[in-house]
Design an enzyme around this catalytic site. Structure first.
Site: not given
Ligand code: GLN
Length: 484
Positions: A83, A158, A182
């Site tokens: 990532k 994400s 995420s």
């Molecule tokens: N969807 C969550 C957010 O927008 C978690 C994102 C993540 O785990 N990086 O913060």
């Protein structure tokens, strides 16, 4: 990638395959599925020439020294996508943001260094929601990633790029990051395995900080075993991260040999509300039946503060983000735009460099930390965070080993379908709790609704990833074998 991570490493180690042929297969597959910008938009940065040169270099080195100890390179020749918020010296690290468009890290993240040491090759950096803020990968400054199973849909987020790289068969292992789901949520949307380790299990050194008390690097695998090998390679204490735990990791792959006799699985009622899609509920219940028939004991449990997780997460995470992202000011890293004086430079750089969701989080975070509101919001959220953690601790202390829940309330939704940020935040309703409590979690493919994958989630006590893997290996085997 037709062979598992284990088979690839064995093949390269024994000389049956060359590292070059493995890497060539990755790029062939990437072209086949259209991993580039005009296709699924999975990969943000790669250097194919450099990757092939590295492969040749590895192949040129005689295996002799490694043969002395065949375990020394458990991922020998295994290609891995990473990532784009995890630092690599060989490729840019943009965090899916314009503000870091040209940023190259002067050092490798510990997880990257450990992968390389285990014999893996980093073949590219994957698309993501900007600074990991999002649940669909639509918040990337470089355009959304599409779900390989249905390109009209999101891969989740994400870490959507890494999930899609594994789901489309480009690689068997990819790294993502978790702050509130995420890795697990995109794993569920893409029909693959996703693991979020216990907070402190894996070093955060070189993971660009979003919310430091929640962030962990996570692993995607095509199978449970791929994920186990990936986690094994990156887990363990790191003097460079003060929050990394001295507790040594277990041998996760050994969990495949364990029986479920004596394993107590809890089914938390708050994760199965009346509003839950009945088809997702059925898939979870079917998974429970399979595990029961293999000897697990199942009981109903309660985690009463679950419904507060989203409001708490969306105070704590933006609060920490607003502080962490202050470093992107046009002076030290990445983009700098000129404006009127120093203030003007900050303003021009930050308002052009950050996208709308990141801006929203910074504003929200700054607000909840500001003098008049700190007690009302941040302090209260931290107190409730403690209650959420205690809910889990009490259930585990009562003798439950693993919890089983849905990973996400829906299957992969259509690109562009969710425009209300609050609705998007609800994607994390079953996952953010584990980050708030610091416990490990894992999503395993368990079925499909209208052709779209559905994952079930296992949660375990702090540093007990092993038991989670016991359940995951068993469920995967039972599903493959068709036994109910
Ligand atoms: N969807 C969550 C957010 O927008 C978690 C994102 C993540 O785990 N990086 O913060």
């Amino acid at each position: 990638m037709s062979l598992s991570a284990r088979e690839t490493a064995d093949g390269v180690r024994s000389g049956q395959r060359t590292t070059r042929s493995v890497v060539e297969e990755v790029f062939r597959r990437a072209d086949e599925v259209g991993a580039g910008k005009d296709g699924l938009n999975i990969v943000l940065h790669e250097d194919r020439e450099a990757s092939l040169r590295e492969a040749d270099l590895r192949d040129g080195k005689s295996g002799a020294s490694y043969l002395v100890n065949p375990n020394a390179r458990p991922l020998k020749g295994v290609p891995v996508y990473v990532k784009d918020n995890i630092a690599t010296t060989t490729l840019r690290t943009t965090c899916g943001s314009r503000i870091l468009a040209d940023y190259v890290s002067p050092y490798d993240a510990t997880v990257v260094a450990r992968l390389r040491k285990a014999g893996a090759l980093i073949v590219g950096k994957t698309n993501m929601d900007e600074f990991a803020m999002g649940s669909s990968t639509e918040n990337s400054a470089y355009g959304p990633t599409k779900n390989p199973i249905d390109p009209t849909r999101v891969p989740g987020g994400s870490s959507g790029g890494s999930a899609a790289a594994v789901a489309s068969g480009m690689v068997r292992i990819a790294l993502g990051s978790e702050t509130g789901g995420s890795v697990r949520q995109p794993a569920s949307f893409c029909g693959i395995v996703g693991v979020k380790p216990t907070y402190g299990r894996v070093s955060r050194y070189g993971l660009v900080a979003f919310a430091s008390s929640l962030d962990q690097v996570g692993v995607f695998g095509r199978t449970v075993d791929d994920a186990a090998l990936g986690l094994q390679a990156i887990a363990g204490p790191d003097p460079r991260d003060a929050t990394s735990s001295p507790i040594e990791p277990q041998a996760y792959h050994a969990a495949q040999h364990d029986s479920l006799e004596g394993l107590v699985i809890g089914r938390p009622r708050e994760y199965f509300p009346d509003s839950l899609d009945p088809r997702i509920r059925d898939i979870c219940d079917q998974a429970i039946e399979r595990l029961k028939s293999l000897g697990a004991e199942v009981c109903d449990v309660s985690l009463p503060h679950t419904s507060l997780a989203i409001p708490v997460y969306y105070i704590v995470a933006p609060a920490e983000a607003s502080s962490n992202l202050a470093r992107f000011d046009g002076v030290r890293y990445g983009l700098r735009l000129s404006g009127d004086g120093l203030e003007g430079m900050y303003e021009a750089t930050r308002s052009n460099g950050f996208g709308p969701e990141v801006t929203r989080r910074i504003l929200l975070g700054t607000y909840v930390l500001s003098a008049g509101y700190y007690d009302a919001y941040y302090r209260k959220a931290m107190a409730i965070r403690g209650l959420i953690r205690r809910d889990f601790e009490q259930v585990f202390a009562a003798g439950v080993h693993v919890l089983l829940t849905p990973t996400a309330p829906t299957t992969a939704f259509k690109l562009g379908a969710i425009s209300d940020p609050y609705e998007m935040y609800m994607s994390d309703i079953f996952t953010a709790t584990a980050n708030l409590a610091g416990i490990p979690g894992m999503s395993v493919p368990a079925g499909a609704v209208e052709g779209l994958p559905v994952g079930v989630q296992f949660l375990a006590s702090h540093f007990d990833e092993y038991r989670m893997f016991v359940a995951a290996y068993a469920l995967e085997r039972a599903i493959a074998g068709g036994a109910v």
